[in-house]
Design an enzyme around this catalytic site. Sequence first.
Site, mmCIF file in Angstrom:
data_model
loop_
_atom_site.group_PDB
_atom_site.id
_atom_site.type_symbol
_atom_site.label_atom_id
_atom_site.label_comp_id
_atom_site.label_asym_id
_atom_site.label_seq_id
_atom_site.Cartn_x
_atom_site.Cartn_y
_atom_site.Cartn_z
ATOM 1 N N LYS A 16 30.005 53.897 46.776
ATOM 2 C CA LYS A 16 31.542 54.272 46.766
ATOM 3 C C LYS A 16 31.594 55.697 47.032
ATOM 4 O O LYS A 16 32.495 56.238 47.663
ATOM 5 C CB LYS A 16 32.212 53.735 45.588
ATOM 6 C CG LYS A 16 32.263 52.224 45.243
ATOM 7 C CD LYS A 16 33.573 51.912 44.418
ATOM 8 C CE LYS A 16 33.627 50.369 44.189
ATOM 9 N NZ LYS A 16 34.399 50.069 42.964
ATOM 10 N N ASP B 136 40.564 51.746 48.475
ATOM 11 C CA ASP B 136 39.916 52.249 47.521
ATOM 12 C C ASP B 136 40.353 53.557 46.979
ATOM 13 O O ASP B 136 40.003 54.647 47.489
ATOM 14 C CB ASP B 136 38.439 52.422 47.861
ATOM 15 C CG ASP B 136 37.359 51.903 46.722
ATOM 16 O OD1 ASP B 136 37.865 51.518 45.915
ATOM 17 O OD2 ASP B 136 36.153 51.937 46.897
ATOM 18 N N THR C 193 28.501 41.575 35.507
ATOM 19 C CA THR C 193 27.827 41.339 34.197
ATOM 20 C C THR C 193 28.223 40.033 33.684
ATOM 21 O O THR C 193 27.478 39.297 33.076
ATOM 22 C CB THR C 193 28.045 42.500 33.392
ATOM 23 O OG1 THR C 193 27.901 43.408 33.874
ATOM 24 C CG2 THR C 193 27.689 42.380 31.945
ATOM 25 N N ARG D 256 34.139 39.356 35.855
ATOM 26 C CA ARG D 256 33.263 38.598 36.757
ATOM 27 C C ARG D 256 33.369 39.420 37.844
ATOM 28 O O ARG D 256 34.359 40.090 38.493
ATOM 29 C CB ARG D 256 33.981 36.955 36.956
ATOM 30 C CG ARG D 256 33.751 36.142 35.529
ATOM 31 C CD ARG D 256 34.168 34.875 35.875
ATOM 32 N NE ARG D 256 34.278 34.131 34.797
ATOM 33 C CZ ARG D 256 33.091 33.717 34.067
ATOM 34 N NH1 ARG D 256 31.981 33.721 34.773
ATOM 35 N NH2 ARG D 256 33.172 32.930 33.073
ATOM 36 N N ALA D 257 32.445 39.015 38.795
ATOM 37 C CA ALA D 257 32.706 39.582 40.419
ATOM 38 C C ALA D 257 33.739 39.039 41.186
ATOM 39 O O ALA D 257 34.173 38.030 40.857
ATOM 40 C CB ALA D 257 31.362 39.059 40.922
ATOM 41 N N ILE D 258 34.417 40.105 41.869
ATOM 42 C CA ILE D 258 35.491 39.711 42.636
ATOM 43 C C ILE D 258 34.937 39.631 44.105
ATOM 44 O O ILE D 258 35.025 38.556 44.742
ATOM 45 C CB ILE D 258 36.587 40.657 42.215
ATOM 46 C CG1 ILE D 258 37.274 40.478 40.915
ATOM 47 C CG2 ILE D 258 37.620 40.226 43.326
ATOM 48 C CD1 ILE D 258 38.178 41.258 40.667
ATOM 49 N N SER E 92 42.730 51.854 36.397
ATOM 50 C CA SER E 92 42.115 50.545 36.147
ATOM 51 C C SER E 92 41.128 50.691 35.060
ATOM 52 O O SER E 92 41.169 50.132 34.043
ATOM 53 C CB SER E 92 41.620 50.031 37.465
ATOM 54 O OG SER E 92 40.682 49.085 37.172
#
Lengths: 511, 511
Positions: free
Chosen positions: B297, B265, B212, B204-206, B273
Amino acid sequence: MSNDTLQLRRIAIDTYHENVAYLHRECGLYRAEGFQALSKIQVNVNGSKVLAVLNVVDDTAIVQPNELGLSEQAFAQLNATEGSLVTVDHAEPSTSMDAVRRKINGERLDQEDFTSITNDIVAARYSKMEMAAFLVATGQNNLDRDEMLYLTRAMLQSGDRMDWHEALVADKHCIGGIPGNRTSMLVVPIVAAHGMLIPKTSSRAITSPAGTADTMEMLAEVNLTPAQLHNIVRQERGCLAWGGTAKLAPVDDMLISVERPLGIDSQGQMVASILSKKLAAGSTHLIIDIPVGPTAKVRQMRQALALRKLFEFVADRLNIHLEVMITDGRQPVGRGIGPMLEARDVMQVLQNDPDAPADLRQKSLHLAGRIIEFDPDVRGGQGYAIARDILESGRALAKMNALIQAQGARSIDFHPSALCQEITADSEGVVIAIDNFQMAKIARLAGAPMMKKAGVDLLKKLGNSVKKGDVLYRIYAEFPADFKFAQQLAAHNNGYGIGNEEQMLTSPITF
Amino acid sequence: MSNDTLQLRRIAIDTYHENVAYLHRECGLYRAEGFQALSKIQVNVNGSKVLAVLNVVDDTAIVQPNELGLSEQAFAQLNATEGSLVTVDHAEPSTSMDAVRRKINGERLDQEDFTSITNDIVAARYSKMEMAAFLVATGQNNLDRDEMLYLTRAMLQSGDRMDWHEALVADKHCIGGIPGNRTSMLVVPIVAAHGMLIPKTSSRAITSPAGTADTMEMLAEVNLTPAQLHNIVRQERGCLAWGGTAKLAPVDDMLISVERPLGIDSQGQMVASILSKKLAAGSTHLIIDIPVGPTAKVRQMRQALALRKLFEFVADRLNIHLEVMITDGRQPVGRGIGPMLEARDVMQVLQNDPDAPADLRQKSLHLAGRIIEFDPDVRGGQGYAIARDILESGRALAKMNALIQAQGARSIDFHPSALCQEITADSEGVVIAIDNFQMAKIARLAGAPMMKKAGVDLLKKLGNSVKKGDVLYRIYAEFPADFKFAQQLAAHNNGYGIGNEEQMLTSPITF
């Protein structure tokens, strides 16, 4: 109630140097989960604002859906009463975090970067995570000496600065790590009795078993207002007060609250922390005590010398006269570890008691002597003799009693806590090692410094001969749970090394 | 009640990836303040234990002096009921923090170090401060590629691992940062319709406006048990499920919860990850999508190439067949930003709607084509044509409908939120830039992904001509507070650059 406000509620939770806001999950106005993933919110009331980490609550007994709760720390930062109408915003990330990220990238920061970082920290705009990021990025060998200077200056500017309106304001500071090292409580009365100005403010213990403020508090009040402090210093030429009431380099205390639990010990942070505090306190002449020993913060003489150069570099550029004394850090100083036991040691030295711990007395005289030599009228090399004369004549004790009266005397009771266990030698020989870190931890678990009469009392020191069964030290505790924790740790490792005379003499560091 | 126990109480506070314990200040058994300075305590019950940061409480409505409260996260980790008798200990510092401190010192860590760190993190023995220290110490260029390999392996071993018992298990992953980039929802039906196994689990979006999993949830259930997941994949050759129910590389999620708010980042963390998650999901063949653009990014082609080498190095040593596709990341993909609006775009493509966003269609066909070429029976270069044929023939739509039925169809409603604002061009010209980051932030403030019908709908894309007053995009929001936040941000910076044709053609990156 306007349709985009919540009612402010003070939540009686002490979140220790981190602002926390509490929002009910069913709050109809703001989506609690939406805020939470972003980590921080901004709470606005009557033109003032505070940043806080968000916790989502499912219990209306803690916070109602139409309320915004703040932890005690966060509430105290807002000049508002409970029930005030507040609005909530997404917190803009602190712009100075860009500089932290550049530091993580290995870039060198400038004065402006450090100033914006300390400004944001002191305004409580950094979470503990962000402070940890800053500390790690600037930790260990990641700051060059110019950056240490910038950081010191930025930390100094983050708070108030005292001015004593005299040309010579003396001070001393130890980099820490040695239990029982209460030399300030002897140096201040000696130096003040000599007539030099020594307005000593000290910290309370954070992760050690006693700070000077905790120990002095056995004898006198230490929470003095700035006005009281100034009056006492004018009258007595010195004081032994807690530094927390004056807002001196406040960012330092905030960083320490993250640095200590992480166990990060960085030279750059240490230099900036000590010098910013001393400069803020108005000191002009400063002795830094760097103890060296296998369980001290500094373990090798060459490290002590490198650290000395860093202190000298920054001090010279910030106009403070600084001298470093490298001292014996192979074991605790004195006998007691814990506020009451350490206060007892200090008073024994002041009273010229023949049983007074000799190492505490000698070290204090050396430090006081060096400070007295800051006096232009004192001939080089005469400081120690002057200090000894002040102590032996009873003038140091008289000055200490005057300070106690001026700060507000407290009733003195040197009986330690009732729960007591004796830790004995399990073999015959000579004490060849005492682990500073382990002894501090045992005293700490026993309850020091919060429980003032708890701690550890050392009966044997380096070089003493012991027979099997001889008492090495006593543990004193107030609470059964503390007593158990301390006993368990001592049973696991009592902190003492027993060996033969030869091992003692081949110690790699000699003083 | 024994004399060294407290009663366990569940405190309905969601502390978001950090265990918090609540002890009343007047607790007669343990000294709350004594524990607090040390930062963490260990709570023991029936042989199980949990570490937690301590908050001191002054309100008996939250916790009584004879109780020990735990936040929801911490309580869930103990297999105990409310009222159970618990004891409290000082938490031993995690031994793996020594390795973190060595990394801070600039040392290189080995496999054992990374394994002990991830073991401690997954057992909730690290505070957020400690996780931040680890992330900063290993951030940016501080991990060499061998260390990335060690970290990937350690993260993989921290959780379960799926086994599909087939030789070719395909997957795809985008490194993120591009709003609207919902290619997985097209790639999976196309590849599964071709007959290849593609069991896609997504997050899920953080901090993005839609993941998605959030988007697929507009059409079907995504919270599937591991058993349901396996059945659906066996039957349909694919799925589009949320990955959170399977315990795949759980340490990854915990680190992300600290990494994102810090805005760190790091390439090493990203590689570890992504690859640990994909290996844990049982993938054997993987396409990594690296978008490049001025607000992506990865901003430079050479950085994308360097990142590709890192992915290849680690993947080759962990036995996963990996290919990297470098894609156009100069603007959002498709039109919608937010779960519902993105689901609408996906369905338009599947339905071969002439108004379907062409960029989303093209990109998905390229990705699907590359995956189809993993099939040994497909001739090199034929993948794209096969994918296009599957899409145009309606077989992809049929497969998507089968997946929706198998996972559990939800009623579909493509009406966006009621609150709507149109953002218009303030000058005439050509759209020469769309800021991915700013568009994501506007959609996020508008309520996405939590408010599924909120977000941003783009009417103009790069290269489109606009007249003054033309609508660039619409903001949709559910809540007035969200609507205001999003409008304010768009008013401050609407994310669009309008210029002339020439500026468009001199863009430094071309695809």
